[in-house]
Design an enzyme around this catalytic site. Structure first.
Site, short mmCIF file in Angstrom:
data_model
loop_
_atom_site.label_atom_id
_atom_site.label_comp_id
_atom_site.label_asym_id
_atom_site.label_seq_id
_atom_site.Cartn_x
_atom_site.Cartn_y
_atom_site.Cartn_z
N LEU A 17 0.85 -1.20 0.00
CA LEU A 17 0.00 0.00 0.00
C LEU A 17 0.88 1.25 0.00
O LEU A 17 1.68 1.46 0.92
CB LEU A 17 -0.90 0.01 1.24
CG LEU A 17 -1.79 -1.23 1.43
CD1 LEU A 17 -2.64 -1.07 2.69
CD2 LEU A 17 -2.67 -1.48 0.21
N ALA A 18 0.75 2.04 -1.04
CA ALA A 18 1.63 3.21 -1.16
C ALA A 18 0.91 4.39 -1.81
O ALA A 18 1.51 5.19 -2.53
CB ALA A 18 2.86 2.84 -2.00
N ARG A 24 3.11 14.22 6.94
CA ARG A 24 4.09 14.63 7.95
C ARG A 24 5.52 14.69 7.43
O ARG A 24 6.39 15.28 8.06
CB ARG A 24 4.02 13.68 9.16
CG ARG A 24 2.84 13.96 10.06
CD ARG A 24 2.67 12.87 11.10
NE ARG A 24 2.13 11.64 10.52
CZ ARG A 24 2.10 10.47 11.15
NH1 ARG A 24 2.61 10.35 12.35
NH2 ARG A 24 1.56 9.41 10.58
N GLN A 88 -5.52 3.72 -6.58
CA GLN A 88 -6.58 4.14 -5.66
C GLN A 88 -6.82 5.61 -5.98
O GLN A 88 -5.95 6.45 -5.73
CB GLN A 88 -6.13 3.96 -4.20
CG GLN A 88 -7.23 4.30 -3.22
CD GLN A 88 -6.72 4.45 -1.78
OE1 GLN A 88 -5.54 4.69 -1.56
NE2 GLN A 88 -7.62 4.33 -0.82
N GLY A 93 -8.75 5.53 2.83
CA GLY A 93 -8.39 4.60 3.90
C GLY A 93 -7.77 3.32 3.39
O GLY A 93 -7.82 3.01 2.19
N GLY A 157 -2.56 1.53 15.95
CA GLY A 157 -3.80 0.85 16.30
C GLY A 157 -3.51 -0.11 17.44
O GLY A 157 -2.50 -0.80 17.44
N ASN A 238 7.19 8.11 8.79
CA ASN A 238 6.13 9.11 8.71
C ASN A 238 6.67 10.53 8.76
O ASN A 238 5.99 11.48 8.41
CB ASN A 238 5.13 8.91 9.85
CG ASN A 238 4.47 7.54 9.77
OD1 ASN A 238 3.90 7.18 8.74
ND2 ASN A 238 4.60 6.76 10.83
N ASN A 397 41.95 21.75 -23.64
CA ASN A 397 40.97 21.00 -24.43
C ASN A 397 39.79 21.85 -24.89
O ASN A 397 38.99 21.42 -25.69
CB ASN A 397 40.44 19.80 -23.62
CG ASN A 397 39.79 20.23 -22.32
OD1 ASN A 397 40.16 21.23 -21.73
ND2 ASN A 397 38.80 19.47 -21.88
N TYR A 398 39.71 23.07 -24.40
CA TYR A 398 38.50 23.88 -24.65
C TYR A 398 38.91 25.21 -25.27
O TYR A 398 39.78 25.91 -24.74
CB TYR A 398 37.81 24.11 -23.29
CG TYR A 398 36.47 24.82 -23.36
CD1 TYR A 398 35.49 24.41 -24.25
CD2 TYR A 398 36.20 25.90 -22.51
CE1 TYR A 398 34.26 25.05 -24.29
CE2 TYR A 398 34.97 26.54 -22.55
CZ TYR A 398 34.00 26.12 -23.44
OH TYR A 398 32.80 26.75 -23.48
C1 UD1 Z 1 -2.00 1.75 10.07
C2 UD1 Z 1 -3.05 0.89 10.80
C3 UD1 Z 1 -2.69 0.84 12.29
C4 UD1 Z 1 -1.31 0.30 12.47
C5 UD1 Z 1 -0.30 1.10 11.64
C6 UD1 Z 1 1.05 0.40 11.64
C7 UD1 Z 1 -5.14 1.24 9.59
C8 UD1 Z 1 -6.49 1.84 9.64
N1 UD1 Z 1 -4.37 1.46 10.64
O1 UD1 Z 1 -2.10 3.08 10.58
O2 UD1 Z 1 -3.60 0.00 12.98
O3 UD1 Z 1 -0.93 0.34 13.84
O4 UD1 Z 1 -0.72 1.18 10.26
O5 UD1 Z 1 2.03 1.15 10.98
O6 UD1 Z 1 -4.83 0.55 8.64
N2 UD1 Z 1 -2.61 4.12 2.34
C9 UD1 Z 1 -3.15 4.05 1.08
N3 UD1 Z 1 -4.36 4.61 0.86
C10 UD1 Z 1 -5.08 5.24 1.84
C11 UD1 Z 1 -4.51 5.30 3.14
C12 UD1 Z 1 -3.28 4.73 3.35
O7 UD1 Z 1 -2.56 3.50 0.16
O8 UD1 Z 1 -6.19 5.70 1.55
C13 UD1 Z 1 -1.29 3.50 2.55
C14 UD1 Z 1 -0.23 4.49 2.99
O9 UD1 Z 1 0.48 5.00 1.87
C15 UD1 Z 1 0.67 3.64 3.90
C16 UD1 Z 1 -0.26 2.55 4.41
O10 UD1 Z 1 -1.40 2.56 3.60
O11 UD1 Z 1 1.73 3.03 3.19
C17 UD1 Z 1 -0.65 2.77 5.89
O12 UD1 Z 1 -1.33 3.99 5.99
P1 UD1 Z 1 -1.05 5.02 7.16
O13 UD1 Z 1 -1.91 6.21 6.94
O14 UD1 Z 1 0.40 5.22 7.33
O15 UD1 Z 1 -1.66 4.17 8.39
P2 UD1 Z 1 -1.36 4.38 9.91
O16 UD1 Z 1 -2.10 5.57 10.42
O17 UD1 Z 1 0.10 4.33 10.15
CA CA Z 2 2.15 4.48 8.77
#
Ligand code: UD1
Ligand code: CA
Length: 467
Positions: A17-18, A24, A88, A93, A157, A238, A397-398
């Site tokens: 997921l990226a 931040r 996405q 989320g 979480g 982050n 050279n130049y």
């Molecule tokens: C998430 C978890 C949390 C956990 C933590 C560990 C959820 C709701 N929470 O929180 O329980 O303790 O990771 O590090 O999953 N991303 C997307 N699309 C989105 C949102 C996020 O691709 O719409 C990707 C971000 O780029 C990232 C990853 O998902 O690589 C995690 O998202 P992030 O917002 O960092 O989640 P946390 O708040 O850290």
């Molecule tokens: Ca994170």
């Protein structure tokens, strides 16, 4: 890692997921593209995934979910044909991010490993531990949720055990009581495809109005927990301080790997070696040395102190004395450089060459056993073997508009304080007398001298000294 084909995962999909903004980090680009030991954050995540699938899956597929700044990520990874992108469109989320994959992939998988693009310290060993947990009760287990314990769990979480299974509460939604829980969700999941049926049921009825992936693993007795003890490797990037923390860990890992391979690195704190650098056994790295990019150093090479190397190939047995700056070049074996040698891009030095102090080379090919030992500039030149260049040599050279070539054939001797005005050729075995400015090519075996004749006036010095 022990494995055989019987314990391999038959069809494994890995989703990274990226798509998130990474607010931040305050970067004008995605945080997964932040620099990290000569690579990018996402490279380490992909490498770990790659290592895992190659040794533990019969068939695999790696998907990266992109959104924010997707073009730059896709462009950066475009040469890796094993990576598939899923978009996405809106960042609603982590559960929604996963849907971008599940709703669009054509790959038929039985297991799914979910990773975050911002956790570069995890390795294939972590994923393997989760697979082992899954295999401990393969009929019953539907998913493995990874956790760890933190004395300060703020931001993560929290994971709570309930009679109906694990429950994950995000920081924002947690009560004071839940906030005290030290067990946190690591954000790394391994699951069977059948669990995904519940993905559409997830609602965004929480304070962030986000679709939480964590809801997929909550309140299900078939979701089991694997608690890792190495919390430090779950560091998520982050902000810039966390990026720096991750870099320190990887820097240490790199230096330890090199030491295991027989490289002597005297001082870890002042030595910076990029992740992709290769160094052969028996080589020695003195303090205050930086080795970057795709540098390859052979065996039994001595480097430093105070050297900067970037994308260079150094042959076996070379000696790089203090204070050299070498970029995009090649040095043949058993050569000597410095102190204070500078190689600008596109230099190719043969074996047993010598580049001495305060010598700058650019786009220059130097044949074996040739020497430029002191105070010289050599640019756009092709120099043969066994050539000796005296102190204070300059290739002009130049001409203000164009760069011109200098060719110096084998066995030429150039005296000290000479300039050659390019384009020019010094033929094989020719000899240029000290103090010459050479403007016409010199034939093979010829002697060239280009300086005004000296006049000695007997006793006249007194006239000047007495003033
Ligand atoms: C998430 C978890 C949390 C956990 C933590 C560990 C959820 C709701 N929470 O929180 O329980 O303790 O990771 O590090 O999953 N991303 C997307 N699309 C989105 C949102 C996020 O691709 O719409 C990707 C971000 O780029 C990232 C990853 O998902 O690589 C995690 O998202 P992030 O917002 O960092 O989640 P946390 O708040 O850290
Ligand atoms: Ca994170």
């Amino acid at each position: 890692m022990p494995t055989n084909s019987a314990t391999k995962i038959s069809k494994l999909a890995v989703v990274i997921l990226a798509a998130g903004k990474g607010t931040r980090m305050k970067l004008p680009y995605s945080k997964v593209m932040a620099p990290l030991l000569g690579k990018k954050v996402i490279d380490f995540v992909i490498q770990a995934a790659m290592n895992f699938v190659k040794s533990h899956a019969q068939e695999f597929h790696i998907g990266v979910v992109v959104g924010h700044q997707k073009e730059s990520i896709q462009d950066y990874l475009k040469n890796n044909s094993l990576i598939h992108f899923y978009e996405q469109k809106e960042q609603k989320g982590t559960a929604d991010a996963l849907k971008a994959f599940t709703q669009n992939t054509k790959f038929e998988y039985d297991h799914l490993l979910i990773l975050c693009g911002d956790t570069p310290l995890l390795t294939e060993n972590h994923f393997f531990a989760m697979w082992e947990k899954m295999q401990a009760n393969p009929k019953e287990n539907l998913a493995v949720l990874s956790t760890f314990d933190l004395s300060n769990p703020t931001g993560y979480g929290r994971v709570i055990s309930t009679p109906s299974g694990l429950q994950i509460m995000e920081e924002k939604d947690a009560t004071m009581e839940v906030k005290k829980v030290k067990r946190v969700n690591a954000g790394l999941y391994l699951l069977k495809k059948s669990l995904l049926k519940k993905l559409d049921e997830i609602k965004n009825t929480n304070l962030a109005h986000e679709f939480y992936l964590t809801d997929l693993f909550s309140q299900d007795p078939k979701v089991v927990e694997f608690c890792f003890e190495d919390a430090q490797n779950f560091l998520g990037i982050n902000d810039m301080n966390q990026l720096n923390e991750a870099e320190s860990v990887l820097k240490k890992r790199k230096i330890q790997n090199l030491r295991r391979e027989g490289v002597y690195i005297q001082d870890e704190s002042s030595t910076f070696i990029d992740w992709d650098v290769e160094i052969g056994a028996g080589s020695q790295i003195a303090p205050f040395t930086i080795i970057k990019g795709k540098t390859h150093v052979g065996e039994q090479v001595k480097i430093g102190p105070w050297n900067y190397l970037e994308n260079v190939i150094i042959g076996n047995g070379c000696e790089l004395h203090a204070h050299n700056h070498l970029v995009d070049s090649k040095v043949g074996e058993n050569s000597q450089l410095g102190p204070y040698a500078r190689l600008r891009p596109d230099c190719d030095l043969g074996s047993e060459t010598k580049i001495g102090n305060f010598v700058e080379l650019k786009k220059t090919k130097l044949g074996p056993k040739s020497k430029v030992p002191h105070l010289s500039y050599v640019g756009d030149a092709t120099i043969g073997s066994k050539v000796n260049i005296g102190c204070g040599f300059v290739t002009c050279n130049y001409d203000g508009k164009n760069k011109h070539q200098t060719i110096i054939e084998n066995n030429v001797f150039v005296g000290s304080d000479c300039q050659v005005v390019a384009p020019i050729t010094l033929g094989e075995g020719s000899f240029v007398a000290a103090g010459s400015t050479i403007t016409q090519s010199v034939g093979a075996g010829d002697f060239a001298v280009a300086r005004t004749r000296q006049v000695n006036k007997v006793g006249l010095a007194k006239k000047f000294l007495e003033k």
